[in-house]
Design a protein around this motif. Structure first.
Motif, PDB file in Angstrom:
ATOM      1  N   ILE A  32      40.077  43.128  46.972  1.00 43.95           N
ATOM      2  CA  ILE A  32      39.500  43.305  47.956  1.00 43.95           C
ATOM      3  C   ILE A  32      39.881  42.693  48.444  1.00 43.95           C
ATOM      4  CG2 ILE A  32      36.905  43.168  48.708  1.00 43.95           C
ATOM      5  CD1 ILE A  32      36.099  44.831  46.252  1.00 43.95           C
ATOM      6  N   ASP A  33      40.084  41.773  48.090  1.00 44.15           N
ATOM      7  CA  ASP A  33      40.428  40.572  49.160  1.00 44.15           C
ATOM      8  C   ASP A  33      41.845  40.752  49.479  1.00 44.15           C
ATOM      9  OD1 ASP A  33      40.067  37.167  49.714  1.00 44.15           O
ATOM     10  OD2 ASP A  33      42.759  36.972  48.580  1.00 44.15           O
ATOM     11  N   THR A  34      43.016  40.983  48.528  1.00 42.47           N
ATOM     12  CA  THR A  34      44.312  41.447  49.164  1.00 42.47           C
ATOM     13  C   THR A  34      44.637  42.595  50.615  1.00 42.47           C
ATOM     14  OG1 THR A  34      45.082  41.106  47.506  1.00 42.47           O
ATOM     15  CG2 THR A  34      46.586  42.324  48.538  1.00 42.47           C
ATOM     16  N   ALA A  35      43.011  43.885  50.346  1.00 39.29           N
ATOM     17  CA  ALA A  35      43.532  44.675  51.028  1.00 39.29           C
ATOM     18  C   ALA A  35      43.120  44.035  52.210  1.00 39.29           C
ATOM     19  CB  ALA A  35      42.533  45.653  50.668  1.00 39.29           C
ATOM     20  N   PHE A  36      41.645  42.919  51.889  1.00 39.38           N
ATOM     21  CA  PHE A  36      41.524  41.935  53.377  1.00 39.38           C
ATOM     22  C   PHE A  36      42.259  41.858  54.539  1.00 39.38           C
ATOM     23  CE2 PHE A  36      39.123  38.959  55.385  1.00 39.38           C
ATOM     24  CZ  PHE A  36      38.923  39.594  56.282  1.00 39.38           C
ATOM     25  N   ARG A  37      43.500  40.929  53.821  1.00 35.33           N
ATOM     26  CA  ARG A  37      43.955  40.119  54.416  1.00 35.33           C
ATOM     27  C   ARG A  37      45.257  41.241  55.132  1.00 35.33           C
ATOM     28  NH1 ARG A  37      43.890  36.469  49.547  1.00 35.33           N
ATOM     29  NH2 ARG A  37      45.774  37.412  48.715  1.00 35.33           N
ATOM     30  N   GLN A  38      45.468  42.176  54.353  1.00 34.42           N
ATOM     31  CA  GLN A  38      46.148  43.141  55.006  1.00 34.42           C
ATOM     32  C   GLN A  38      45.292  43.848  56.207  1.00 34.42           C
ATOM     33  OE1 GLN A  38      46.983  45.552  51.405  1.00 34.42           O
ATOM     34  NE2 GLN A  38      48.859  44.560  50.387  1.00 34.42           N
ATOM     35  N   ILE A  39      44.739  44.027  55.960  1.00 35.38           N
ATOM     36  CA  ILE A  39      43.914  44.834  57.380  1.00 35.38           C
ATOM     37  C   ILE A  39      43.959  44.048  58.359  1.00 35.38           C
ATOM     38  CG2 ILE A  39      41.438  45.445  58.396  1.00 35.38           C
ATOM     39  CD1 ILE A  39      41.023  46.739  55.091  1.00 35.38           C
ATOM     40  N   ARG A  40      43.559  42.372  58.136  1.00 30.61           N
ATOM     41  CA  ARG A  40      43.496  41.218  59.026  1.00 30.61           C
ATOM     42  C   ARG A  40      44.826  40.863  59.873  1.00 30.61           C
ATOM     43  NH1 ARG A  40      41.351  35.185  57.031  1.00 30.61           N
ATOM     44  NH2 ARG A  40      43.727  35.943  56.464  1.00 30.61           N
ATOM     45  N   THR A  41      45.612  40.802  59.211  1.00 28.13           N
ATOM     46  CA  THR A  41      47.289  40.717  59.584  1.00 28.13           C
ATOM     47  C   THR A  41      47.372  42.214  60.518  1.00 28.13           C
ATOM     48  OG1 THR A  41      47.578  39.696  57.513  1.00 28.13           O
ATOM     49  CG2 THR A  41      49.940  40.398  58.872  1.00 28.13           C
ATOM     50  N   PHE A  42      47.141  43.103  60.165  1.00 31.98           N
ATOM     51  CA  PHE A  42      47.478  44.462  60.654  1.00 31.98           C
ATOM     52  C   PHE A  42      46.718  44.410  62.069  1.00 31.98           C
ATOM     53  CE2 PHE A  42      45.936  48.542  62.218  1.00 31.98           C
ATOM     54  CZ  PHE A  42      47.559  49.647  62.508  1.00 31.98           C
ATOM     55  N   CYS A  43      45.762  43.939  61.762  1.00 34.15           N
ATOM     56  CA  CYS A  43      44.350  43.412  63.149  1.00 34.15           C
ATOM     57  C   CYS A  43      45.031  43.043  64.132  1.00 34.15           C
ATOM     58  CB  CYS A  43      42.633  43.911  63.115  1.00 34.15           C
ATOM     59  SG  CYS A  43      42.030  45.131  62.361  1.00 34.15           S
ATOM     60  N   ILE A  44      45.808  42.029  63.853  1.00 37.18           N
ATOM     61  CA  ILE A  44      46.040  40.571  64.516  1.00 37.18           C
ATOM     62  C   ILE A  44      47.241  41.061  65.069  1.00 37.18           C
ATOM     63  CG2 ILE A  44      47.418  38.489  64.478  1.00 37.18           C
ATOM     64  CD1 ILE A  44      45.534  37.819  61.960  1.00 37.18           C
ATOM     65  N   LEU A  45      48.189  41.666  63.952  1.00 37.41           N
ATOM     66  CA  LEU A  45      49.530  42.671  64.936  1.00 37.41           C
ATOM     67  C   LEU A  45      49.504  43.618  66.027  1.00 37.41           C
ATOM     68  CD1 LEU A  45      52.145  42.772  61.500  1.00 37.41           C
ATOM     69  CD2 LEU A  45      52.140  40.881  63.810  1.00 37.41           C
ATOM     70  N   TYR A  46      48.404  44.281  65.559  1.00 36.08           N
ATOM     71  CA  TYR A  46      47.687  44.912  66.752  1.00 36.08           C
ATOM     72  C   TYR A  46      47.570  44.759  68.333  1.00 36.08           C
ATOM     73  CZ  TYR A  46      45.564  49.277  68.156  1.00 36.08           C
ATOM     74  OH  TYR A  46      44.721  50.424  69.135  1.00 36.08           O
ATOM     75  N   THR A  47      46.592  43.699  67.639  1.00 33.61           N
ATOM     76  CA  THR A  47      46.530  42.984  68.804  1.00 33.61           C
ATOM     77  C   THR A  47      47.531  42.404  70.109  1.00 33.61           C
ATOM     78  OG1 THR A  47      43.738  42.720  68.039  1.00 33.61           O
ATOM     79  CG2 THR A  47      44.373  41.424  70.293  1.00 33.61           C
ATOM     80  N   ILE A  48      48.189  41.805  69.469  1.00 32.68           N
ATOM     81  CA  ILE A  48      49.775  41.314  69.580  1.00 32.68           C
ATOM     82  C   ILE A  48      50.369  41.902  70.464  1.00 32.68           C
ATOM     83  CG2 ILE A  48      51.384  39.770  69.580  1.00 32.68           C
ATOM     84  CD1 ILE A  48      49.991  38.398  67.101  1.00 32.68           C
ATOM     85  N   ALA A  49      50.333  43.057  69.544  1.00 33.29           N
ATOM     86  CA  ALA A  49      51.250  44.619  70.301  1.00 33.29           C
ATOM     87  C   ALA A  49      50.993  44.714  71.432  1.00 33.29           C
ATOM     88  CB  ALA A  49      52.064  45.517  69.704  1.00 33.29           C
ATOM     89  N   LEU A  50      49.066  45.141  71.876  1.00 33.46           N
ATOM     90  CA  LEU A  50      48.862  45.634  72.388  1.00 33.46           C
ATOM     91  C   LEU A  50      48.152  44.886  73.920  1.00 33.46           C
ATOM     92  CD1 LEU A  50      46.842  48.331  73.388  1.00 33.46           C
ATOM     93  CD2 LEU A  50      44.628  46.892  72.619  1.00 33.46           C
ATOM     94  N   THR A  51      48.170  43.509  73.496  1.00 33.68           N
ATOM     95  CA  THR A  51      48.540  42.541  74.286  1.00 33.68           C
ATOM     96  C   THR A  51      49.408  42.590  75.536  1.00 33.68           C
ATOM     97  OG1 THR A  51      46.929  41.208  73.367  1.00 33.68           O
ATOM     98  CG2 THR A  51      48.001  39.929  75.268  1.00 33.68           C
ATOM     99  N   LEU A  52      51.051  43.331  74.453  1.00 37.56           N
ATOM    100  CA  LEU A  52      52.549  41.930  75.028  1.00 37.56           C
ATOM    101  C   LEU A  52      52.321  44.132  76.366  1.00 37.56           C
ATOM    102  CD1 LEU A  52      54.717  41.241  72.221  1.00 37.56           C
ATOM    103  CD2 LEU A  52      53.898  40.337  74.666  1.00 37.56           C
TER     104      LEU A  52
END
Length: 210
Positions: free
Chosen positions: A8-28
């Motif tokens: 669960i912790d690994t999945a959470f970190r993966q989802i968090r990393t994905f959300c951060i990357l998605y937010t950065i890409a959307l901002t760009l």
């Protein structure tokens, strides 16, 4: 139990990393779109549309510095045409001189007053003389302000029996003023003077009888 928690912790970190990357890409992407929109708006503001014969023709605006020499020469040529193109009609003379005086300071008015006192315009009217001017060249100096110029031209005085050609050399300075209906170029001629105005040739006019 611990294995499930680690998953669960690994999945959470993966989802968090994905959300951060998605937010950065959307901002760009949003920043790029905003930049392109502003660039397009700036280019659009530089476009002018002129209505001619019912059709919109696209033109492009440019800074005054880009065309200052062209506008200045046209201003000088317009002033000289109005001042020196004369017909034997008092009303026409007054209209043309009046338009010319909007383009220059009182130095032009002084020249006009002197010519008037000498009876120059009265002789034009009494002798049924037409006067035409052709501009040969205009030398214009942009290196210092106010801008100095010299205008080289020729005059033709068309009389009943002859055509007299004269050379005309004038000089003056120009400074910027606000554009107006009476002065669309936004220049004012200052310290204007006639340096030369001498006869070059005289051509007899002959009429063949029917």
């Amino acid at each position: 139990m611990f294995k499930k928690l680690n998953n669960i912790d690994t999945a959470f970190r993966q989802i968090r990393t994905f959300c951060i990357l998605y937010t950065i890409a959307l901002t760009l992407i949003c920043s790029f779109i905003t930049y392109k929109c502003f660039r397009e708006l700036e280019q659009h503001e530089q476009r002018l549309y002129i209505l001619a014969n019912g059709k919109a023709i696209e033109a492009f605006a440019s800074g005054r510095k880009d065309n200052i020499a062209v506008e200045a020469r046209d201003h000088i040529a317009t002033f000289h045409r109005l001042f020196f193109s004369l017909d034997p009609d008092e009303k026409t003379i007054n209209v043309n001189i009046g338009k010319a005086l909007y383009l220059a300071d009182n130095s032009a008015e002084k020249v006009y007053d002197n010519l008037k006192e000498q009876g120059y315009y009265a002789n034009i009217i009494a002798g049924n003389i037409s006067q035409e001017i052709s501009i040969d060249s205009i030398h214009f100096d942009l290196s210092q302000y106010p801008y100095h110029f010299r205008c080289y031209a020729k005059e033709k005085l068309i009389r009943t029996t002859s055509i007299v050609t004269r050379n005309l050399l004038t000089e003056g300075y120009m400074r910027n003023i606000e554009r107006s209906d009476n002065n669309p170029h936004g220049f004012l001629i200052e310290r204007w003077a006639i340096l030369e105005n001498n006869d070059l040739s005289t051509q007899n006019r002959s009429y063949e009888s029917n």
